[in-house]
Design an enzyme around this catalytic site. Structure first.
Site, mmCIF file in Angstrom:
data_model
loop_
_atom_site.group_PDB
_atom_site.id
_atom_site.type_symbol
_atom_site.label_atom_id
_atom_site.label_comp_id
_atom_site.label_asym_id
_atom_site.label_seq_id
_atom_site.Cartn_x
_atom_site.Cartn_y
_atom_site.Cartn_z
ATOM 1 N N GLU A 143 0.790 -1.177 0.058
ATOM 2 C CA GLU A 143 0.168 -0.039 0.194
ATOM 3 C C GLU A 143 0.791 1.032 -0.041
ATOM 4 O O GLU A 143 0.380 2.058 -0.861
ATOM 5 C CB GLU A 143 -0.567 -0.041 1.248
ATOM 6 C CG GLU A 143 -2.340 -0.983 0.988
ATOM 7 C CD GLU A 143 -1.973 -2.521 1.545
ATOM 8 O OE1 GLU A 143 -0.873 -2.818 1.578
ATOM 9 O OE2 GLU A 143 -2.655 -3.080 1.621
ATOM 10 N N PHE A 182 -12.021 -8.574 13.375
ATOM 11 C CA PHE A 182 -10.737 -8.742 12.498
ATOM 12 C C PHE A 182 -10.517 -7.149 11.681
ATOM 13 O O PHE A 182 -11.243 -7.060 10.739
ATOM 14 C CB PHE A 182 -11.149 -10.086 11.460
ATOM 15 C CG PHE A 182 -10.308 -10.169 10.949
ATOM 16 C CD1 PHE A 182 -9.037 -10.959 10.982
ATOM 17 C CD2 PHE A 182 -10.154 -10.674 9.290
ATOM 18 C CE1 PHE A 182 -7.775 -10.895 10.063
ATOM 19 C CE2 PHE A 182 -9.094 -10.547 8.218
ATOM 20 C CZ PHE A 182 -7.926 -11.106 9.342
ATOM 21 N N GLN A 183 -9.508 -6.975 11.622
ATOM 22 C CA GLN A 183 -8.585 -5.941 10.370
ATOM 23 C C GLN A 183 -9.293 -4.743 10.743
ATOM 24 O O GLN A 183 -9.873 -3.781 9.688
ATOM 25 C CB GLN A 183 -8.642 -6.130 8.938
ATOM 26 C CG GLN A 183 -7.643 -7.596 8.633
ATOM 27 C CD GLN A 183 -7.683 -7.987 7.090
ATOM 28 O OE1 GLN A 183 -8.670 -7.476 6.225
ATOM 29 N NE2 GLN A 183 -6.811 -8.581 6.997
ATOM 30 N N LYS A 237 -18.064 -1.289 5.695
ATOM 31 C CA LYS A 237 -18.463 -2.569 4.346
ATOM 32 C C LYS A 237 -20.026 -2.325 3.678
ATOM 33 O O LYS A 237 -20.329 -3.470 2.995
ATOM 34 C CB LYS A 237 -17.231 -4.258 4.653
ATOM 35 C CG LYS A 237 -18.212 -5.368 3.158
ATOM 36 C CD LYS A 237 -17.148 -6.467 4.274
ATOM 37 C CE LYS A 237 -16.738 -7.533 3.182
ATOM 38 N NZ LYS A 237 -16.372 -8.548 3.173
ATOM 39 N N MET A 264 23.717 9.857 3.819
ATOM 40 C CA MET A 264 23.346 11.370 4.906
ATOM 41 C C MET A 264 23.349 11.370 5.867
ATOM 42 O O MET A 264 24.329 11.955 6.563
ATOM 43 C CB MET A 264 21.888 11.881 3.926
ATOM 44 C CG MET A 264 21.960 12.815 4.855
ATOM 45 S SD MET A 264 23.138 14.528 4.255
ATOM 46 C CE MET A 264 21.975 15.234 3.281
HETATM 47 C C1 LIG Z 1 11.995 6.325 5.868
HETATM 48 C C2 LIG Z 1 12.880 7.274 6.673
HETATM 49 N N1 LIG Z 1 14.027 6.447 7.361
HETATM 50 C C3 LIG Z 1 14.883 6.652 7.395
HETATM 51 C C4 LIG Z 1 15.140 8.013 7.551
HETATM 52 C C5 LIG Z 1 16.649 8.637 7.506
HETATM 53 N N2 LIG Z 1 17.436 8.865 6.048
HETATM 54 C C6 LIG Z 1 17.509 10.355 6.042
HETATM 55 S S1 LIG Z 1 18.639 9.827 4.707
HETATM 56 C C7 LIG Z 1 18.919 8.418 5.469
HETATM 57 C C8 LIG Z 1 20.230 8.008 4.056
HETATM 58 C C9 LIG Z 1 19.264 7.237 2.627
HETATM 59 O O1 LIG Z 1 20.536 6.602 2.527
HETATM 60 P P1 LIG Z 1 20.141 6.282 1.117
HETATM 61 O O2 LIG Z 1 19.021 6.259 0.330
HETATM 62 O O3 LIG Z 1 21.499 5.001 0.208
HETATM 63 O O4 LIG Z 1 20.519 7.743 0.653
HETATM 64 P P2 LIG Z 1 22.413 8.018 0.633
HETATM 65 O O5 LIG Z 1 22.369 9.441 1.515
HETATM 66 O O6 LIG Z 1 23.158 7.182 0.643
HETATM 67 O O7 LIG Z 1 21.904 9.228 -0.907
HETATM 68 C C10 LIG Z 1 18.341 8.173 6.668
HETATM 69 C C11 LIG Z 1 18.329 6.704 6.559
HETATM 70 C C12 LIG Z 1 14.528 8.869 6.474
HETATM 71 N N3 LIG Z 1 14.607 9.627 6.134
HETATM 72 N N4 LIG Z 1 13.181 7.551 6.050
#
Ligand SMILES: Cc1ncc(C[n+]2csc(CCOP(=O)(O)OP(=O)(O)O)c2C)c(N)n1
Ligand SMILES: [Mg+2]
Length: 576
Positions: free
Chosen positions: A66, A128-129, A178, A488
């Site tokens: 989803e 349920f659900q 439903k 990041m």
């Molecule tokens: C759902 C979610 N979980 C955690 C984060 C925290 N977060 C921000 S950037 C990042 C790293 C992203 O890694 P990647 O997709 O490999 O991108 P890169 O920065 O390496 O280009 C994380 C864990 C987030 N933004 N979204």
């Protein structure tokens, strides 16, 4: 309209079920595509979809999760400006939408979301659900409903589409018990009319406020425009260009406002904020008049509020009055649709300004401190590869991204020259957004080149939607910027946590090429400039979908940067 209480004994006057009526109402609203996933509580709706699909009246795209369906609906909404329509079942189906709903809320994307609910007579019994999705989504929707009578359906659907797509757009959720979907409608319902006295967005600006802004522009020595996503939502890019060019006003765009003003225009200073250009941030810092058009002064844009635009008079045009003065004291508030406000501003008789000194200061920054990176000889630099993608697509592709370093490099180095080419998760920063959003964008714009630039981390959150690309035969191009890290997070740990890389490196990864191939999608891996350049033209030109895994150095950081808690005038990592 009469409703038969017991669905199991249809009379001869039955014309349709509540679910059939719902699908009819969607078709009347002009909905062409549904983004969804079936389940028990929405079985009657899927039955109605089956009938409508057979007649070719509506299309449904089946996602693999989803979350994928709702990010795709967001991508569709971002490109078309029309509400993306999502259907999910009750309980886990509905709760799987929560991230996407929050994302759409904070980035002002119009969505109409239908969730199944258990029958009314068991609501509250932990059936349920069963999940209280109306309660769960109250703070993350622009509005939500639970349908209590099939007779209300025409009105509710009409209101939902209106509320989602007018004023400041946003997500509206309709919870469908439903028994409502199963109810027998025994006569043709009357068309609903809109009557929402409590919801009347102000679109036309107050003429006195427009005059006040015009006078302030006439007296300004250092004016700057900050253009946000509101310009794009209002389809006001042409009016913005006329306004800026008429007075030679410098334009800074927000992350979500990229493309609202051409990035290659001499008046453009690029993006402002945490990873914005030095020129944009210094202009925001030093300006004496800040004209914010459709941006919400997000903390990633302002940096430390204590030092934000401290020398400036602030004007803020926003269709959502709650945004004005929320973060930044505002002397000239203008509640209006960005296009309506710009049309009025363009009629004002503003004497020609002498901005030579201001432009000299700006142009010196532009020249001395442009965006930069160490362009190693053979190494595949992520910034360089995005510049090459820009060249190869003439800046005309629709680019979607996940969240992280690759997102910031795409924002910095794919100079957006046109509106509606940029689909990213700004406010919520949702990893896993980029790839499903590209699916929605491609469904919205089948003839456009759509490129998902994703992180190795983010892609692994929603890569199950490769199944949709395969089944829908979408020609999406996926570029994985693979730095073997949650880049990041790694960058922040390097800079602010003593280089202790706690759980941010991804030493084991799938074979992305084989993964693509297992979905009959072409896959290629490159790790140097020559191979990348050799592969790029065919990759972009190939008819079907394709995935390119680009192995880039792990230690590369995004610069320049405003460190957390710092002001825009304290950027680190500007060009030496
Ligand atoms: C759902 C979610 N979980 C955690 C984060 C925290 N977060 C921000 S950037 C990042 C790293 C992203 O890694 P990647 O997709 O490999 O991108 P890169 O920065 O390496 O280009 C994380 C864990 C987030 N933004 N979204
Ligand atoms: Mg990464």
């Amino acid at each position: 309209m009469k409703v038969e209480a017991k669905p199991s004994f249809p009379t001869t006057t039955v014309v349709k079920t509540g679910a059939d009526l719902l699908v009819e109402l969607l078709i009347q609203e002009g909905v062409e595509k549904l983004f969804g996933y079936p389940g028990g509580a929405v079985l009657p709706i899927y039955d109605a979809i089956y009938r409508a699909k057979e007649k070719g009246a509506i299309d449904h795209v089946l996602f693999r999760h989803e979350q994928g369906s709702i990010h795709a609906a967001e991508g569709y909404a971002r490109i078309t400006g029309k509400p993306g329509v999502v259907i999910a079942t009750s309980g886990p189906g509905a709760t799987n939408l929560v991230t996407g709903i929050t994302d759409a809320m904070i980035d002002s994307l119009p969505l109409v979301i239908f969730t199944g609910q258990v029958a009314r007579n068991v609501i509250g019994s932990d059936a349920f659900q069963e999940a209280d999705i109306v309660g769960i989504t109250a703070p993350i929707t622009k509005h939500n409903y639970q349908v209590q009578s099939v007779q209300d359906l025409p009105r509710i659907v009409k209101e939902a589409f209106h509320i989602a797509s007018t004023g400041r757009p946003g997500p509206v959720l309709i919870d469908m018990p439903k028994d409502i979907s199963q109810a027998m409608v025994t006569s043709e319902p009357k068309a609903a009319s809109l009557n929402l006295p409590g919801y009347q967005p102000t679109l036309k600006p107050n003429p006195l406020q427009i005059k006040k802004l015009a006078d302030s522009i006439a007296n300004a020595k250092k004016p700057v425009i900050l253009a946000g996503a509101g310009v794009l939502h209002a389809k006001a890019s042409a009016e913005l260009a006329t306004f800026a060019r008429a007075h030679k006003l410098p334009v800074v765009t927000t992350l979500l406002g990229l493309g609202s003003f051409p990035g290659n225009d001499p008046l453009s200073l690029g993006m402002g904020g945490m990873h914005g250009t030095y020129t944009a941030n210094m202009a925001l810092y030093n300006c004496d008049l800040l004209i914010n058009i459709g941006a919400r002064f997000d903390d990633r844009l302002t940096g430390d509020l204590e030092s934000f635009a401290v020398k400036a008079k602030v004007a803020h045009i926003d269709v959502d009055p709650a945004e004005i003065g929320k973060n930044v004291a505002t002397q000239i508030p203008i509640v209006a649709d960005a296009k309506e406000a710009l049309i009025e501003l363009n009629k004002q008789n503003i004497p020609s300004l002498d901005l030579d000194n201001w432009w000299a200061e700006i142009n010196q920054n532009k020249e001395q401190y442009p965006l930069w990176y160490k362009n190693h000889q053979d190494t595949l630099c992520p910034q360089w590869l995005i510049e090459e993608v820009h060249k190869a697509t003439n800046g005309d592709a629709i680019i979607t991204t996940d969240v992280g370093q690759h997102q910031m490099w795409a924002a910095q180095f794919y100079s957006f020259e046109k509106p509606n080419r940029w689909v990213t998760s700004g406010g919520l920063g949702t990893m896993g957004f980029g790839f499903p959003a590209a699916i929605g964008a491609q469904l919205a714009a089948p003839d456009n080149q759509v490129i998902a630039i994703v992180g190795d981390g983010g892609f692994q959150m929603t890569l199950q939607e490769l199944g949709v690309v395969q089944s829908e035969k979408l020609p999406i191009k996926i570029i994985i910027v693979n730095n073997g890290a949650l880049g990041m997070v790694r960058q922040w740990q390097e800079k602010f946590h003593g280089a202790r890389y706690s759980e941010s490196l991804l030493p084991t990864q799938p074979d992305f090429v084989k993964l693509a191939e297992s979905y009959q999608i072409r896959g290629i891996q490159v790790d140097n400039k020559a191979d990348f350049l050799a592969a790029l033209p065919e990759f972009l030109a190939c008819e079907g979908p394709a995935l390119m895994e680009c192995r880039v150095p792990q230690q590369e950081n995004v610069y320049p940067m405003v460190a957390p808690g710092k002001g825009l005038n304290e950027m680190m990592g500007v060009k030496p």
